[in-house]
Design an enzyme around this catalytic site. Sequence first.
Site, PDB file in Angstrom:
ATOM      1  N   ASN A   1       0.917  -1.049   0.082  1.00 36.65           N
ATOM      2  CA  ASN A   1      -0.034   0.087   0.076  1.00 36.65           C
ATOM      3  C   ASN A   1       0.892   1.431  -0.042  1.00 36.65           C
ATOM      4  OD1 ASN A   1      -2.506   1.687   0.348  1.00 36.65           O
ATOM      5  ND2 ASN A   1      -2.241   1.789   2.643  1.00 36.65           N
TER       6      ASN A   1
ATOM      7  N   GLU B   1      -3.370  -7.043   8.779  1.00 34.87           N
ATOM      8  CA  GLU B   1      -4.897  -6.937   9.290  1.00 34.87           C
ATOM      9  C   GLU B   1      -4.811  -5.245  10.011  1.00 34.87           C
ATOM     10  OE1 GLU B   1      -2.089  -9.045  11.359  1.00 34.87           O
ATOM     11  OE2 GLU B   1      -3.206  -9.953   9.486  1.00 34.87           O
TER      12      GLU B   1
ATOM     13  N   HIS C   1       0.692   5.137   1.457  1.00 35.11           N
ATOM     14  CA  HIS C   1       0.107   6.070   2.171  1.00 35.11           C
ATOM     15  C   HIS C   1       0.698   7.581   2.233  1.00 35.11           C
ATOM     16  CE1 HIS C   1      -2.531   7.380   5.558  1.00 35.11           C
ATOM     17  NE2 HIS C   1      -1.308   7.688   6.269  1.00 35.11           N
TER      18      HIS C   1
HETATM   19  C1  GRF Z   1      -2.766   8.685  -2.633  1.00 36.61           C
HETATM   20  O1  GRF Z   1      -2.687   9.945  -2.139  1.00 36.61           O
HETATM   21  C2  GRF Z   1      -2.430   7.488  -2.215  1.00 36.61           C
HETATM   22  O2  GRF Z   1      -1.292   7.725  -1.310  1.00 36.61           O
HETATM   23  C3  GRF Z   1      -3.820   7.381  -1.301  1.00 36.61           C
HETATM   24  O3  GRF Z   1      -4.771   7.480  -2.084  1.00 36.61           O
HETATM   25  C4  GRF Z   1      -4.309   8.313  -3.028  1.00 36.61           C
HETATM   26  C5  GRF Z   1      -4.595   8.058  -4.531  1.00 36.61           C
HETATM   27  O4  GRF Z   1      -4.443   8.747  -5.582  1.00 36.61           O
HETATM   28  N1  GRF Z   1      -3.599   5.795  -0.933  1.00 36.61           N
HETATM   29  P1  GRF Z   1      -4.529   8.287  -6.989  1.00 36.61           P
HETATM   30  O5  GRF Z   1      -5.753   7.576  -7.051  1.00 36.61           O
HETATM   31  O6  GRF Z   1      -3.310   7.348  -7.112  1.00 36.61           O
HETATM   32  O7  GRF Z   1      -4.559   9.603  -8.090  1.00 36.61           O
END
Ligand code: GRF
Length: 201
Positions: A109, A149, A111
Amino acid sequence: MKRIGVLISGGGTNLQAMIDKQGSVIKSGKIVCVCSNSQDAYGLERAKRAGIPTKVIRKNADCGGDTEEFSRRICAYMKEMQVDIIVLAGFMAIFGGELLREYSNRIINIHPSLIPSFCGKGMYGLHVHEAALSYGVKVTGATTHFVNEVVDGGKIIMQKAVYVEEGDTPETLQRRVMEQAEWNILPETVEKVCAALDGKE
Ligand code: GRF
């Protein structure tokens, strides 16, 4: 070559960054499918433009709001596409056990903060940058991590710092974090994880 499946919910700029860096930064893997939990996600268009197969799986409309069923269906699609690693690129839905078990240490992921700051429940999208600005931090950034999780709680893979500037709004800060950090560390992380898996198998 590892097979990469990407899960999205929205604009898909992180997906675009990975598409653009296939062959240059991402050399040990290839995006083989994109799955969205919303049929309106613009990221689906980006995938289609790049010739990548797409699928929409909605938690409420297709799975009766059942998290386990939702997770099972995403997992089935990833298996069908023979995906080795899954990238959550702005995926805004919570999924459950089956996907985590089947793809343990193979789900990544991104973030938009320096974890453990401004993360966890409710910390998504602009909320993250609002929280950073209201706390008054001078440095923020982005983090890539494995998914377990605990929301935003898995092992950190990469981080990149971004300066907060005078007069920043949540929107300007979000954009800078994307440009300077997310669009770079996500493709780099994907390459790192794919290359590590390639070496092992
Ligand atoms: C990004 O800021 C990512 O870090 C977060 O959701 C946003 C998604 O943006 N998890 P995109 O759809 O990739 O433009």
